[in-house]
Write a protein that holds these residues in place. Structure first.
Motif, short mmCIF file in Angstrom:
data_model
loop_
_atom_site.label_atom_id
_atom_site.label_comp_id
_atom_site.label_asym_id
_atom_site.label_seq_id
_atom_site.Cartn_x
_atom_site.Cartn_y
_atom_site.Cartn_z
N UNK B 46 28.88 116.46 74.62
CA UNK B 46 29.96 115.27 74.49
C UNK B 46 31.40 115.57 75.37
N UNK B 47 32.34 114.42 74.99
CA UNK B 47 33.63 114.62 75.80
C UNK B 47 34.43 115.54 74.95
N UNK B 48 34.10 116.87 74.97
CA UNK B 48 35.02 117.79 74.21
C UNK B 48 35.95 118.59 75.07
N UNK B 49 37.15 118.34 75.10
CA UNK B 49 38.21 119.09 76.00
C UNK B 49 38.14 120.32 75.93
N UNK B 50 37.95 121.01 77.18
CA UNK B 50 37.78 122.73 77.32
C UNK B 50 39.32 123.06 77.03
N UNK B 51 40.35 122.34 76.91
CA UNK B 51 41.64 122.96 76.70
C UNK B 51 42.02 122.66 75.10
N UNK B 52 40.93 122.28 74.22
CA UNK B 52 41.13 122.23 73.01
C UNK B 52 41.31 123.81 72.43
N UNK B 53 42.06 124.24 71.50
CA UNK B 53 42.29 125.15 71.37
C UNK B 53 40.83 126.15 70.71
N UNK B 54 40.14 125.03 69.88
CA UNK B 54 38.82 125.63 69.27
C UNK B 54 37.75 125.58 70.20
N UNK B 55 37.78 124.80 71.24
CA UNK B 55 36.57 124.31 72.23
C UNK B 55 35.88 125.84 72.42
N UNK B 56 34.61 125.97 72.38
CA UNK B 56 34.00 127.42 72.76
C UNK B 56 32.96 127.18 74.01
N UNK B 57 33.00 125.81 74.63
CA UNK B 57 32.18 125.38 75.87
C UNK B 57 33.03 124.62 76.61
N UNK B 58 32.37 123.82 77.74
CA UNK B 58 33.11 123.12 78.57
C UNK B 58 32.88 121.88 78.37
N UNK B 59 33.94 120.88 78.69
CA UNK B 59 33.61 119.33 78.60
C UNK B 59 32.82 118.96 80.23
N UNK B 60 31.77 118.26 80.15
CA UNK B 60 31.20 118.15 81.26
C UNK B 60 31.83 117.21 82.35
N UNK B 61 32.70 116.40 81.87
CA UNK B 61 33.37 115.81 82.99
C UNK B 61 34.83 116.49 83.76
N UNK B 62 35.26 117.33 82.62
CA UNK B 62 36.03 118.18 83.46
C UNK B 62 35.66 119.02 84.43
N UNK B 63 34.20 119.90 83.82
CA UNK B 63 33.65 120.77 84.71
C UNK B 63 33.16 120.07 85.97
N UNK B 64 32.79 118.68 85.97
CA UNK B 64 32.48 117.96 87.08
C UNK B 64 33.85 117.79 88.23
N UNK B 65 34.72 117.49 87.57
CA UNK B 65 36.00 117.54 88.50
C UNK B 65 36.33 118.75 89.04
N UNK B 66 36.26 119.65 88.43
CA UNK B 66 36.66 121.11 88.86
C UNK B 66 35.73 121.31 89.92
#
Ligand code: SF4
Ligand code: SF4
Ligand code: SF4
Lengths: 45, 290
Positions: B46-66
């Motif tokens: 899902x669209x779970x931001x990797x810059x969320x303090x609690x996030x333990x994995x990456x957001x696919x849309x952020x990862x794709x842009x990276x």
């Protein structure tokens, strides 16, 4: 082509892409981006 | 408790548990920092931001842009493969059950309001906007607009993503004075967009998912091929229209059971008086519309 065959082909394609990306080290880029606070996500960069 | 309420309660429980599980780094909320472990080299669906303090994995849309913006790779094979796999297995089930920003919008829509909108003229056409967002902000700009060393930027995160503002921006800026000092026009724009979407979300179910989310667009494209399917038994269906009336995404399951807008929430299935709707991995029955 039947719908199920298309789905199976997509599964295969997904696995190939995922594996190829992993092997060439794309995950390093993802990790490097995700372990630093991303200023763009936060709204200041 | 009637079937519809029971099914919605079950879905809400799964959404909450999944959000807690994938944002389990509580230390991050206490310290105003983010998780830095190896798990972040893989994505959540899902669209779970990797810059969320609690996030333990990456957001696919952020990862794709990276990866699109990185001068060494460009073509994001890993994330594309991941999205094809997830989309082919379960399509937009992710949106109904495994996305924190989907959950936030579902909660907003539960807030009582005198008049809720189911749909409106132009609603269907507007939904194609998310494909434009995907093509321009997620793919083209990070790939083509680069700096001196050939590095691109995540333009969707930068200019649009309300999930990033909510899950990353608000907690991190709230907890860090140095970040607080850096806020400016860009943050005001992103906050404005988030607030606007939240307000619309009280009246209309999931406006961001309907019109803007590039991840929903990708899973929507794969919905027809997905193994997790909705089917309607034409013999049992009495054409009462109840399924369409309860659908939060304004779909018509009897006409298009595998509509790319269907988030697989299961409300139609629970509401059908003759139990004509089936949703799952099971094989299609005879006389059912796939
Ligand atoms: S800002 Fe949005 S798209 Fe970017 S990494 Fe965060 S959640 Fe993903
Ligand atoms: S459309 Fe996007 S924001 Fe909405 S639930 Fe799906 S992935 Fe999440
Ligand atoms: S068609 Fe059914 S499963 Fe799909 S979004 Fe509408 S109510 Fe939910």
């Amino acid at each position: 082509m039947k719908k199920n065959q298309v789905s199976m082909l997509l599964l295969l394609l997904g696995c190939v892409c995922l594996g190829a990306g992993w092997l060439r080290g794309e995950n390093g880029v993802i990790l490097a981006k995700a372990i630093r606070i991303c200023l763009e996500c936060v709204g200041i960069g | 408790m009637d079937r519809e309420k029971k099914s919605e309660r079950k879905r809400l429980t799964i959404q909450l548990l999944w959000t807690l599980l994938t944002n389990a780094f509580v230390v991050g909320f206490a310290r105003g920092s983010i998780y830095q472990g190896k798990l972040k080299s893989i994505c959540v669906p899902g669209l779970n931001c990797y810059s969320c303090p609690g996030a333990i994995a990456s957001c696919p849309i952020g990862a794709m842009q990276a990866v699109l913006g990185s001068y060494e790779f460009r073509l994001p094979l890993f994330v594309t493969g991941f999205l094809i796999l997830v989309g082919t297995i379960c399509g937009r089930f992710v949106c109904g059950f495994l996305c924190p920003f989907g959950l936030v919008q579902d909660l907003l829509y539960r807030i009582p309001f005198p008049k809720k909108w189911h749909t409106f003229p132009g609603d269907r056409l507007l939904r194609y906007l998310k494909f434009l967002v995907l093509a321009v902000f997620v793919v083209a700009l990070p790939l083509l607009v680069t700096d001196l060393i050939g590095q691109g930027y995540p333009w969707f995160c930068k200019l649009i993503c309300p999930s990033g503002t909510l899950m990353g921006g608000i907690p991190l800026i709230g907890l860090n004075d140095s970040l607080k000092e850096s806020i400016g026009l860009l943050f005001a724009w992103k906050m404005g967009l988030l607030i606007f979407l939240c307000l619309v979300g009280v009246v209309l179910c999931r406006p961001f998912c309907r019109y803007l989310c590039p991840l929903g667009a990708i899973y929507g494209l794969l919905q027809q091929a997905s193994f997790y399917r909705l089917s309607v038994d034409q013999d049992a269906c009495i054409s009462c229209g109840q399924c369409a009336r309860v659908c939060p995404m304004a779909c018509e399951p009897t006409k298009r059971p595998n509509d790319m807008e269907c988030i697989r929430c299961g409300r139609c299935k629970a509401a059908c008086p003759t139990e004509a709707i089936d949703l799952g991995f099971s094989k299609q029955k005879k006389n059912s519309r796939p």
